[in-house]
Design an enzyme around this catalytic site. Sequence first.
Site, PDB file in Angstrom:
ATOM      1  N   ASP A  92       0.814  -1.216   0.000  1.00  9.95           N
ATOM      2  CA  ASP A  92       0.000   0.000   0.000  1.00  9.95           C
ATOM      3  C   ASP A  92       0.848   1.268   0.000  1.00  9.95           C
ATOM      4  O   ASP A  92       0.526   2.243  -0.670  1.00  9.95           O
ATOM      5  CB  ASP A  92      -0.883   0.055   1.263  1.00  9.95           C
ATOM      6  N   HIS A 134      -4.995   8.515   7.114  1.00  8.67           N
ATOM      7  CA  HIS A 134      -4.671   7.213   7.726  1.00  8.67           C
ATOM      8  C   HIS A 134      -3.309   7.205   8.436  1.00  8.67           C
ATOM      9  O   HIS A 134      -2.953   6.192   9.025  1.00  8.67           O
ATOM     10  CB  HIS A 134      -4.671   6.095   6.674  1.00  8.67           C
ATOM     11  N   GLY A 142      -2.227   2.912   4.616  1.00  5.24           N
ATOM     12  CA  GLY A 142      -3.163   3.271   3.542  1.00  5.24           C
ATOM     13  C   GLY A 142      -2.759   4.480   2.715  1.00  5.24           C
ATOM     14  O   GLY A 142      -3.541   5.419   2.572  1.00  5.24           O
ATOM     15  N   ASP A 170     -14.422  11.304   3.221  1.00  3.47           N
ATOM     16  CA  ASP A 170     -13.769  10.262   2.420  1.00  3.47           C
ATOM     17  C   ASP A 170     -14.545   8.952   2.629  1.00  3.47           C
ATOM     18  O   ASP A 170     -15.135   8.738   3.683  1.00  3.47           O
ATOM     19  CB  ASP A 170     -12.333  10.105   2.936  1.00  3.47           C
ATOM     20  N   HIS A 172     -13.391   6.152   3.155  1.00  5.53           N
ATOM     21  CA  HIS A 172     -12.739   5.343   4.188  1.00  5.53           C
ATOM     22  C   HIS A 172     -12.782   6.075   5.526  1.00  5.53           C
ATOM     23  O   HIS A 172     -12.754   7.305   5.562  1.00  5.53           O
ATOM     24  CB  HIS A 172     -11.274   5.069   3.812  1.00  5.53           C
ATOM     25  N   ASP A 259     -13.766   9.538  -3.045  1.00  8.61           N
ATOM     26  CA  ASP A 259     -13.787   8.119  -3.427  1.00  8.61           C
ATOM     27  C   ASP A 259     -15.092   7.406  -3.070  1.00  8.61           C
ATOM     28  O   ASP A 259     -15.141   6.188  -3.049  1.00  8.61           O
ATOM     29  CB  ASP A 259     -12.570   7.377  -2.838  1.00  8.61           C
TER      30      ASP A 259
HETATM   31 ZN   LIG Z   1     -10.501   6.969   0.952  1.00  8.87          ZN
END
Ligand SMILES: [Zn+2]
Length: 384
Positions: A92, A134, A142, A170, A172, A259
């Site tokens: 990642d 992250h 991430g 986001d 995530h 995203d």
């Molecule tokens: Zn994201």
Amino acid sequence: MKKTASFIFSPEQLNYEFSETHPFNQKRIILTMDLLKEMHSIDPDDIVEPRTATDEELLLAHDAKYIEIVKKASNGEVSESIGSIYGIGTEDTPFFTGMHDASALLVGGTLSAIEEVMEGRSRYALNLGGGLHHGFQGKASGFCIYNDSSVAIKYLQKKYGARVLYVDTDAHHGDGVQWTFYDDPDVCTFSIHETGRYLFPGTGNVTERGNGKGYGTSFNFPVDAFTEDDSFLHIYRTALREVAEYFKPDVILTQNGADAHYFDPLTHLYSTMKIYEEIPKLAKEIAEEYCDGRWIAIGGGGYDIWRVVPRAWSHLWLTMKSIPTPAGPLPEAWVKKWQTESPFPLIETWQDPPNLYEPVPRKKDIEEKNEQMLTRALHVIRKG
Ligand SMILES: [Zn+2]
């Protein structure tokens, strides 16, 4: 004279590049700026060069040992086994030459944005290079090495004594920022994201509410996979209104990962461009209502850099500049210029075409589940 908005940019922001094929691709900043230029909505005077964060500033939210490892990794001096302890050199978040400088510049950009607003040079500020939510205190995760939001919020507290509301839309969970301020009652973290049941990083449950004195200042709104615009926006609007009224911030920092769109290759939400029109409008409204306008916005995820991110991120800037939401076709010159490079046919209009995707059979179920989640997540506030 005070500016309406500052756009933090330098070409060096593109040096944050893991590889040519890695999904995190800062070329999206260029694509966005170019779209805004074709709209004649960005002037040379609006652009402010980012500064680099100093080690002392990085230490506000990161361990000395971790910074030292990132610096060594920048010169290829860290083995894979050592790197993996610190979350770098992984699939990642691979090593790349100059990774310390590139990461420190993204953090510095968010600090520049904060200074523009807090020193009264500009009402709002945008750093699309930031949003690396992250990053942990002692570990990368991430695609995120240093966490610009965590450093920036610490800086806002230390230098300006501000109570900060962090709003993360986001797809995530904004885990790095949440854990940094989990015990802190003067920072409120708000994250709406796809449930972590099947998606990285797996956290962001409604039950993560903060700890100790910070209990009740961490809010999570995990929506189901396949959530569409109306349900997403209903959760976002209801939750942000109630959380802002409850916390009463001095300043708002929004992380604007793009995203959650149907086209995004890494997530499973079914949003369209509509949410990206609406998200900044409410952020600005809240900033005006509670913070005398003080709103700083940063980037984040967003992996369809051609069809989604440029349009989505343009709305942040257009909202800051109070330019009415555009409709109809995108500037022809922009489409012409980038179509040759894009692997997909570009969407040539501001709004997505209708029937972007097949109807979702579980739509009603998903909306009900999201509504129940919202009730649980706001329980701490509503019980008074
Ligand atoms: Zn994201």
